[in-house]
Design a protein around this motif. Structure first.
Motif, PDB file in Angstrom:
ATOM      1  N   LYS A 265      -6.578   5.013  -5.649  1.00  7.34           N
ATOM      2  CA  LYS A 265      -5.719   5.196  -4.476  1.00  7.34           C
ATOM      3  C   LYS A 265      -4.594   4.156  -4.389  1.00  7.34           C
ATOM      4  CE  LYS A 265      -8.059   8.634  -2.686  1.00  7.34           C
ATOM      5  NZ  LYS A 265      -7.458   9.976  -2.489  1.00  7.34           N
ATOM      6  N   LEU A 266      -4.478   3.278  -5.387  1.00 11.33           N
ATOM      7  CA  LEU A 266      -3.512   2.194  -5.285  1.00 11.33           C
ATOM      8  C   LEU A 266      -2.074   2.677  -5.148  1.00 11.33           C
ATOM      9  CD1 LEU A 266      -4.906  -0.488  -7.781  1.00 11.33           C
ATOM     10  CD2 LEU A 266      -4.701  -0.679  -5.293  1.00 11.33           C
ATOM     11  N   ASP A 267      -1.747   3.799  -5.740  1.00 17.43           N
ATOM     12  CA  ASP A 267      -0.386   4.312  -5.661  1.00 17.43           C
ATOM     13  C   ASP A 267      -0.245   5.463  -4.660  1.00 17.43           C
ATOM     14  OD1 ASP A 267       0.852   2.555  -7.617  1.00 17.43           O
ATOM     15  OD2 ASP A 267      -0.375   3.604  -9.094  1.00 17.43           O
ATOM     16  N   ALA A 268      -1.255   5.601  -3.798  1.00 15.00           N
ATOM     17  CA  ALA A 268      -1.213   6.622  -2.745  1.00 15.00           C
ATOM     18  C   ALA A 268      -0.560   6.043  -1.490  1.00 15.00           C
ATOM     19  CB  ALA A 268      -2.622   7.108  -2.427  1.00 15.00           C
ATOM     20  N   PHE A 269      -0.107   6.925  -0.610  1.00 18.23           N
ATOM     21  CA  PHE A 269       0.459   6.523   0.663  1.00 18.23           C
ATOM     22  C   PHE A 269      -0.608   6.622   1.761  1.00 18.23           C
ATOM     23  CE2 PHE A 269       4.175   7.632  -1.847  1.00 18.23           C
ATOM     24  CZ  PHE A 269       5.075   6.631  -1.515  1.00 18.23           C
ATOM     25  N   PRO A 270      -0.478   5.828   2.822  1.00 24.13           N
ATOM     26  CA  PRO A 270      -1.514   5.779   3.856  1.00 24.13           C
ATOM     27  C   PRO A 270      -1.861   7.123   4.471  1.00 24.13           C
ATOM     28  CG  PRO A 270      -0.032   3.930   4.109  1.00 24.13           C
ATOM     29  CD  PRO A 270       0.556   4.800   3.043  1.00 24.13           C
ATOM     30  N   GLN A 271      -0.873   8.023   4.601  1.00 24.72           N
ATOM     31  CA  GLN A 271      -1.158   9.294   5.259  1.00 24.72           C
ATOM     32  C   GLN A 271      -2.140  10.162   4.488  1.00 24.72           C
ATOM     33  OE1 GLN A 271       1.881   8.207   4.338  1.00 24.72           O
ATOM     34  NE2 GLN A 271       3.221   9.862   3.610  1.00 24.72           N
ATOM     35  N   THR A 272      -2.374   9.831   3.216  1.00 19.20           N
ATOM     36  CA  THR A 272      -3.332  10.591   2.413  1.00 19.20           C
ATOM     37  C   THR A 272      -4.744  10.009   2.493  1.00 19.20           C
ATOM     38  OG1 THR A 272      -3.007   9.309   0.374  1.00 19.20           O
ATOM     39  CG2 THR A 272      -1.463  11.126   0.802  1.00 19.20           C
ATOM     40  N   LEU A 273      -4.918   8.912   3.220  1.00 24.17           N
ATOM     41  CA  LEU A 273      -6.199   8.214   3.264  1.00 24.17           C
ATOM     42  C   LEU A 273      -6.978   8.518   4.538  1.00 24.17           C
ATOM     43  CD1 LEU A 273      -5.132   4.646   2.055  1.00 24.17           C
ATOM     44  CD2 LEU A 273      -5.794   6.625   0.665  1.00 24.17           C
ATOM     45  N   SER A 274      -8.278   8.491   4.427  1.00 26.36           N
ATOM     46  CA  SER A 274      -9.134   8.593   5.608  1.00 26.36           C
ATOM     47  C   SER A 274      -9.066   7.288   6.398  1.00 26.36           C
ATOM     48  CB  SER A 274     -10.576   8.858   5.188  1.00 26.36           C
ATOM     49  OG  SER A 274     -11.109   7.712   4.515  1.00 26.36           O
ATOM     50  N   LYS A 275      -9.600   7.306   7.622  1.00 24.98           N
ATOM     51  CA  LYS A 275      -9.607   6.089   8.440  1.00 24.98           C
ATOM     52  C   LYS A 275     -10.384   4.971   7.750  1.00 24.98           C
ATOM     53  CE  LYS A 275     -10.879   4.150  12.926  1.00 24.98           C
ATOM     54  NZ  LYS A 275     -11.513   4.391  14.248  1.00 24.98           N
ATOM     55  N   GLY A 276     -11.507   5.323   7.133  1.00 26.80           N
ATOM     56  CA  GLY A 276     -12.296   4.319   6.436  1.00 26.80           C
ATOM     57  C   GLY A 276     -11.542   3.705   5.274  1.00 26.80           C
ATOM     58  N   MET A 277     -10.805   4.529   4.534  1.00 25.83           N
ATOM     59  CA  MET A 277     -10.001   4.003   3.423  1.00 25.83           C
ATOM     60  C   MET A 277      -8.890   3.100   3.939  1.00 25.83           C
ATOM     61  SD  MET A 277      -9.592   7.225   0.818  1.00 25.83           S
ATOM     62  CE  MET A 277     -10.976   7.827  -0.156  1.00 25.83           C
ATOM     63  N   ARG A 278      -8.288   3.474   5.057  1.00 24.27           N
ATOM     64  CA  ARG A 278      -7.257   2.627   5.645  1.00 24.27           C
ATOM     65  C   ARG A 278      -7.843   1.262   6.024  1.00 24.27           C
ATOM     66  NH1 ARG A 278      -2.745   5.018   8.856  1.00 24.27           N
ATOM     67  NH2 ARG A 278      -2.158   6.971   7.839  1.00 24.27           N
ATOM     68  N   GLN A 279      -9.060   1.278   6.555  1.00 22.70           N
ATOM     69  CA  GLN A 279      -9.696   0.012   6.905  1.00 22.70           C
ATOM     70  C   GLN A 279      -9.973  -0.815   5.651  1.00 22.70           C
ATOM     71  OE1 GLN A 279      -9.750  -1.370   9.579  1.00 22.70           O
ATOM     72  NE2 GLN A 279     -11.505  -2.698   9.896  1.00 22.70           N
ATOM     73  N   LYS A 280     -10.323  -0.161   4.557  1.00 23.52           N
ATOM     74  CA  LYS A 280     -10.528  -0.879   3.306  1.00 23.52           C
ATOM     75  C   LYS A 280      -9.236  -1.565   2.852  1.00 23.52           C
ATOM     76  CE  LYS A 280     -14.271   1.956   1.379  1.00 23.52           C
ATOM     77  NZ  LYS A 280     -14.668   2.859   0.265  1.00 23.52           N
ATOM     78  N   VAL A 281      -8.099  -0.900   3.071  1.00 22.43           N
ATOM     79  CA  VAL A 281      -6.814  -1.496   2.696  1.00 22.43           C
ATOM     80  C   VAL A 281      -6.566  -2.760   3.510  1.00 22.43           C
ATOM     81  CG1 VAL A 281      -4.319  -1.165   2.591  1.00 22.43           C
ATOM     82  CG2 VAL A 281      -5.852   0.720   1.993  1.00 22.43           C
TER      83      VAL A 281
ATOM     84  N   LEU B 245      -0.877   0.264   9.032  1.00 22.37           N
ATOM     85  CA  LEU B 245      -0.229   0.320   7.726  1.00 22.37           C
ATOM     86  C   LEU B 245       1.165   0.935   7.849  1.00 22.37           C
ATOM     87  CD1 LEU B 245      -3.251   1.654   5.628  1.00 22.37           C
ATOM     88  CD2 LEU B 245      -2.466  -0.707   5.812  1.00 22.37           C
ATOM     89  N   TYR B 246       2.023   0.610   6.873  1.00 25.77           N
ATOM     90  CA  TYR B 246       3.358   1.189   6.798  1.00 25.77           C
ATOM     91  C   TYR B 246       3.270   2.495   6.020  1.00 25.77           C
ATOM     92  CZ  TYR B 246       4.928  -3.449   8.264  1.00 25.77           C
ATOM     93  OH  TYR B 246       5.119  -4.622   8.952  1.00 25.77           O
ATOM     94  N   GLU B 247       3.640   3.591   6.658  1.00 26.64           N
ATOM     95  CA  GLU B 247       3.470   4.907   6.044  1.00 26.64           C
ATOM     96  C   GLU B 247       4.344   5.098   4.806  1.00 26.64           C
ATOM     97  OE1 GLU B 247       1.125   6.954   6.868  1.00 26.64           O
ATOM     98  OE2 GLU B 247       0.471   5.780   8.606  1.00 26.64           O
ATOM     99  N   GLU B 248       5.453   4.330   4.709  1.00 22.90           N
ATOM    100  CA  GLU B 248       6.377   4.516   3.582  1.00 22.90           C
ATOM    101  C   GLU B 248       6.021   3.639   2.379  1.00 22.90           C
ATOM    102  OE1 GLU B 248       8.269   1.417   6.343  1.00 22.90           O
ATOM    103  OE2 GLU B 248       7.049   3.245   6.493  1.00 22.90           O
ATOM    104  N   LEU B 249       4.973   2.820   2.491  1.00 21.90           N
ATOM    105  CA  LEU B 249       4.560   1.956   1.383  1.00 21.90           C
ATOM    106  C   LEU B 249       3.244   2.434   0.795  1.00 21.90           C
ATOM    107  CD1 LEU B 249       5.265  -1.640   2.761  1.00 21.90           C
ATOM    108  CD2 LEU B 249       6.762  -0.205   1.372  1.00 21.90           C
ATOM    109  N   THR B 250       3.122   2.354  -0.524  1.00 25.86           N
ATOM    110  CA  THR B 250       1.844   2.662  -1.166  1.00 25.86           C
ATOM    111  C   THR B 250       0.864   1.515  -0.906  1.00 25.86           C
ATOM    112  OG1 THR B 250       2.376   1.567  -3.258  1.00 25.86           O
ATOM    113  CG2 THR B 250       3.066   3.879  -3.002  1.00 25.86           C
ATOM    114  N   ILE B 251      -0.376   1.755  -1.265  1.00 26.87           N
ATOM    115  CA  ILE B 251      -1.396   0.718  -1.084  1.00 26.87           C
ATOM    116  C   ILE B 251      -1.070  -0.495  -1.954  1.00 26.87           C
ATOM    117  CG2 ILE B 251      -3.851   0.201  -1.200  1.00 26.87           C
ATOM    118  CD1 ILE B 251      -2.722   2.477   0.828  1.00 26.87           C
ATOM    119  N   ARG B 252      -0.641  -0.260  -3.174  1.00 30.31           N
ATOM    120  CA  ARG B 252      -0.268  -1.368  -4.060  1.00 30.31           C
ATOM    121  C   ARG B 252       0.882  -2.173  -3.449  1.00 30.31           C
ATOM    122  NH1 ARG B 252      -1.470  -1.481  -9.359  1.00 30.31           N
ATOM    123  NH2 ARG B 252      -1.605   0.814  -9.444  1.00 30.31           N
TER     124      ARG B 252
END
Length: 248
Positions: free
Chosen positions: A129-145, A89-96
Motif C-alpha cells: 500500500k506504500l504507493d496507494a492514496f489514503p482514499q483507497t485505505l480502510s480506517k484501520g489502514m489509515r491508523q497504521k499510516v 492524512l493528505y488525500e493527494e499524497l501517497t503513503i510513501r
C-alpha cells in the motif's frame, strides 16, 4: 532527576480563565510508559493538546526534554511524535510520500528513511500500500499510516491517543512490540486509552483524571493502596473505585 516530560501545576483550556484542567502535576522519566486514563470529558484530550503545544497553559508549564514550547517551538515539537485518535492524512499524497514528509520534518537521512519505512511497512502489512492514496485505505489502514509516521523517527517522547481503535490484531501486536522496543531503548510514552487491560500490562505508572483534576497517580501497587483495594485488584477495578469515589 532529568525527566523527558514534566507537567507542573498545569491549568488550562480553550477559553482564558475558564480552565478545563486544573493543577496537573506528573512527569515521565526516560524509558517509562505512563497511562493517562479517565472518563469521556475528564480532560485527557485537553491535557494532550497542552503537551503538544496546541494550547498555551493558563497556569503552570509543560516541558519536554527541559524545554517549553514558548522557548523554541521547532525544537520542542521535534522532541516528540504524536499518534492521534482519528487518522488525519493528505488525500493527494501517497503513503510513501506521507512517510517521506515526516522524515524531512524531523531531518531523517535518506538511507535511514528507506530502511525504517520498509521495516515499518512490513511490520504493519502495508508494503503493498506504500504507493496507494489514503482514499483507497480502510480506517484501520489509515491508523497504521499514522503509527508508521510516528515511529519512523525516534524522538525522546511518544504521545499516543487511543491507538488501538480500528486496528486489526496484527496492527495491535505490531504497535505494542514497537512500543516495547523503543521503551527499551530509552524512549518515554504517554498513552491515553480506554482499554485498561492493555495499559495494565504495558504501563509502568498511571495518571487518573477525573473532572479536570488528577484523582490518583502512581504504579498499580500505589493505586491499590490509594483505593484501599486488595493486591489482586485490576486496573479496571481500581479505575472504577477511584472514579466512583470522586463522583460526588
Amino acid at each position: 532527576m532529568d525527566y523527558t516530560l514534566e507537567v507542573s501545576n498545569l491549568s488550562g483550556g480553550y477559553i482564558w480563565n475558564r480552565p478545563v484542567i486544573r493543577e496537573l502535576d506528573f512527569s515521565i522519566a526516560p524509558g517509562e510508559m505512563v497511562g493517562l486514563i479517565g472518563l469521556n470529558g475528564a480532560g485527557k484530550s485537553t491535557t494532550i493538546k497542552h503537551i503538544l503545544g496546541l494550547l498555551a497553559p493558563q497556569e503552570g508549564f509543560v516541558r519536554v526534554m527541559g524545554l517549553r514550547a514558548a522557548d523554541d517551538a521547532t525544537r520542542y515539537r521535534g522532541s516528540f511524535a504524536y499518534v492521534p485518535e482519528a487518522p488525519e492524512l493528505y488525500e493527494e499524497l501517497t503513503i510513501r510520500e506521507h512517510l517521506r514528509m515526516s522524515a524531512m520534518a524531523y531531518g531523517l537521512a535518506d538511507d535511514r528513511f528507506e530502511s525504517r519505512a520498509a521495516r515499518l511497512a512490513e511490520q504493519f502489512d502495508m508494503t503493498a500500500k506504500l504507493d496507494a492514496f489514503p482514499q483507497t485505505l480502510s480506517k484501520g489502514m489509515r491508523q497504521k499510516v499514522m503509527i508508521m509516521n510516528a515511529f519512523l523517527v525516534e524522538p525522546p517522547l511518544y504521545v499516543i491517543d487511543e491507538p488501538f481503535l480500528g486496528l486489526d490484531p496484527l496492527g495491535i501486536r505490531s504497535l505494542l512490540d514497537l512500543m516495547v522496543e523503543r521503551k527499551n531503548k530509552g524512549a518515554s510514552f504517554l498513552i491515553s486509552s480506554h482499554i485498561l487491560s492493555t495499559l495494565e500490562t504495558y504501563c509502568d505508572r498511571y495518571v487518573v483524571l477525573h473532572r479536570g483534576r488528577i484523582a490518583a497517580k502512581g504504579t498499580l501497587g500505589e493505586l491499590r493502596e490509594f483505593a484501599g483495594a486488595g493486591g489482586e485488584a485490576t486496573l479496571d477495578e481500581l479505575f472504577y473505585a477511584i472514579v466512583k469515589g470522586g463522583a460526588s
